[in-house]
Design an enzyme around this catalytic site. Structure first.
Site, mmCIF file in Angstrom:
data_model
loop_
_atom_site.group_PDB
_atom_site.id
_atom_site.type_symbol
_atom_site.label_atom_id
_atom_site.label_comp_id
_atom_site.label_asym_id
_atom_site.label_seq_id
_atom_site.Cartn_x
_atom_site.Cartn_y
_atom_site.Cartn_z
ATOM 1 N N ASP A 107 0.822 -1.211 0.000
ATOM 2 C CA ASP A 107 0.000 0.000 0.000
ATOM 3 C C ASP A 107 0.857 1.263 0.000
ATOM 4 O OD1 ASP A 107 -2.018 -1.834 0.281
ATOM 5 O OD2 ASP A 107 -2.902 -0.914 2.071
ATOM 6 N N ASP A 108 0.223 2.362 -0.412
ATOM 7 C CA ASP A 108 0.722 3.741 -0.262
ATOM 8 C C ASP A 108 1.771 4.157 -1.283
ATOM 9 O OD1 ASP A 108 -0.917 3.590 1.908
ATOM 10 O OD2 ASP A 108 0.643 3.879 3.425
ATOM 11 N N HIS A 114 -5.040 9.560 0.673
ATOM 12 C CA HIS A 114 -4.941 8.816 1.932
ATOM 13 C C HIS A 114 -5.317 9.655 3.152
ATOM 14 C CE1 HIS A 114 -3.358 5.822 4.794
ATOM 15 N NE2 HIS A 114 -3.195 4.997 3.788
ATOM 16 N N HIS A 128 3.743 -2.330 3.075
ATOM 17 C CA HIS A 128 3.746 -0.980 2.506
ATOM 18 C C HIS A 128 5.045 -0.715 1.744
ATOM 19 C CE1 HIS A 128 0.761 -0.768 5.745
ATOM 20 N NE2 HIS A 128 0.207 0.238 5.070
#
Length: 479
Positions: free
Chosen positions: A80-81, A134, A231
């Site tokens: 993620d991210d 986010h 991540h």
């Protein structure tokens, strides 16, 4: 007859008559129910009002879907991210280990590192949508804010790697963030929302050491199908360091690695108490549901078009058809028939050689090849003609060199001095720097798809018909 006996007899007959009436009523009820059951359709669309009441009570409502279970223990590594400067190192490790993964990307990071997303797609990894920025305070104050970020990132991915992912991951996960409405709208729009089975713990604080990340993953829980959260955003150097050992751990346990796809049954957290109160009117529910269904129809049309194009290519019926890009976790927009927000072809050097017709609710905008442009795979149309066809209006402010377009509560300001587009929507202003717009010989040209999206109209389908490229706008057009 004695008075006591008479009273008992009278009571007896009253009970007998009452029992008979009750029997008749019960028989009539059963008979009517049987007739209703026989005439009621077996399947059909659920009543919208009833669904709304269920959702308001916190009950989740799903479409019927069929998922495919893997034939052997399978793990889905997810990141993620990103993308970030660390994503290249992650891709290097995955390539060395011959492992495929799924990247839930942020739109703003895709804008910053487009080449890394292109590399991930080229190397066979799946791409999912992780919203644009986010920021919890924006995403979870109401579904419309979440929806806007999903669509914005979807458009960025379509322009960057030519896919529109059907996979979504909520920042922070769905627990305490999603309510039943969030799940329902995304499900109706054709998306799959994925939480996870194992959280590597690499984001529970800054600088979690690799050894702790590995130990957390080692604790499981383990089952036949596993989604692992990690991540690849800025600050996760220790995740990169831990990744080779995590991959070895799953290999030793006999797992195979795969990417998430729409056929994979998603993991959903329970609905917890949401952090922010949200207003929920039935009118708002109906509006959002209509937008979701437009998106689902568009994605379905795009998927059908992709399969049709594949069949045509296989049969060699047309050598001039655009190439179809295979994707995992998303739908390629490189097809002859497009959808909301696509209008993007793989062959970006192709020239427009057919008239363009934009089909509106009660009218159409027709442009011959001299009055629109086909640039970098996008249709660009005169702003004035588009707005007037929609029922809006446009003004040219010569001193500011700014074109101001009004449509309902939406205002678009194309500023050719500052080279920016200001989108004013329900009191909120968004500034887009260096937007796609051109001023040529007194005519402002703007992207057809992008402009309709900013006006919350969207595109349902498009494709050639009788030598004309016809574009059908979305159902939520306001005239």
């Amino acid at each position: 007859m004695p008075s006591g006996l008479h009273a008992r007899s009278h009571t007896y007959y009253k009970r007998l008559i009452l029992g008979y009436l009750l029997f008749c009523l019960a028989a009539l009820f059963c008979f009517s129910n049987r007739i209703y059951a026989e005439t009621e359709p077996v399947v059909g669309e659920p009543d919208s009002h009833e669904v709304y009441l269920k959702l308001k009570k916190g009950e989740r409502v799903w479409k019927d879907k069929v998922y495919v279970a893997p034939q052997q223990p399978t793990v889905y590594l997810t990141f993620d991210d990103g993308p970030s400067k660390l994503t290249g190192q992650v891709l290097d490790i995955l390539q060395q280990e011959e492992v495929k993964a799924t990247f839930f990307v942020l739109g703003k990071q895709v804008e910053a590192y487009p080449d890394l997303v292109k590399r991930a797609v080229a190397e066979g990894h799946a791409i999912g949508n992780h919203t644009y920025n986010h920021v919890y305070g924006e995403l979870y104050k109401g579904f419309s804010s979440f929806w806007e970020q999903i669509e914005r990132t979807e458009d960025i991915l379509a322009e960057t790697v030519d896919i529109r992912p059907s996979l979504i991951r909520a920042p922070g996960g769905t627990f305490g963030n999603f309510d039943a409405f969030y799940f329902y709208y995304l499900d109706q729009a054709g998306y799959e929302v994925h939480d996870w089975h194992i959280d590597s713990g690499d984001s529970k604080r800054v600088g979690v050491p690799a050894s702790e990340i590995i130990q957390t993953v080692r604790k499981g829980p383990f089952q036949d199908e596993l989604i692992v959260l990690m991540h690849d955003g800025t600050g996760h150097e220790q995740t990169v360091k831990a990744l080779p050992e995590i991959i070895r751990l799953f290999k030793q346990k006999g797992y195979v690695f795969a990417v998430l796809q729409p056929s994979v049954q998603p993991k959903h957290f329970a609905v917890g108490k949401v952090q922010q109160p949200r207003p929920s009117s039935e009118a708002g529910y109906e509006k959002q549901l209509a937008e979701a269904k437009v998106h689902e129809l568009a994605m379905s049309a795009l998927e059908q078009s992709r399969h049709a194009q594949q069949a045509a290519d296989k049969a060699n019926h047309s050598e001039s058809s655009p190439m179809i890009q295979e994707t995992a976790g998303g739908v390629s927009t490189s097809t002859v028939v497009g959808t909301k927000g696509s209008l993007l072809l793989t062959n970006h050097t192709r020239t427009a050689a057919a008239p363009l017709e934009v089909l509106l609710a009660r009218k159409s905008l027709k442009l011959d090849t001299e009055h629109y442009r086909f640039k970098d795979g996008h249709y660009q149309v005169p702003l004035r003609q588009l707005m007037e066809s929609l029922g809006g209006d446009i003004q040219w402010r010569g001193e500011q060199r700014t074109a101001v377009a009004h449509y309902g509560l939406h205002t678009l300001e194309y500023d050719f001095v500052q080279q920016e587009l200001r989108v004013r929507d329900h009191g909120t202003t968004t500034t887009i720097h260096l937007p796609q717009m051109e001023l040529q010989e007194g005519t402002v040209y703007v992207p057809l798809r992008g402009t309709l999206d900013k006006l919350r109209i969207g595109i349902a389908t498009y494709g050639p018909e009788d030598g004309v490229m016809k574009v059908q706008v979305g159902m939520n057009l306001r005239l």
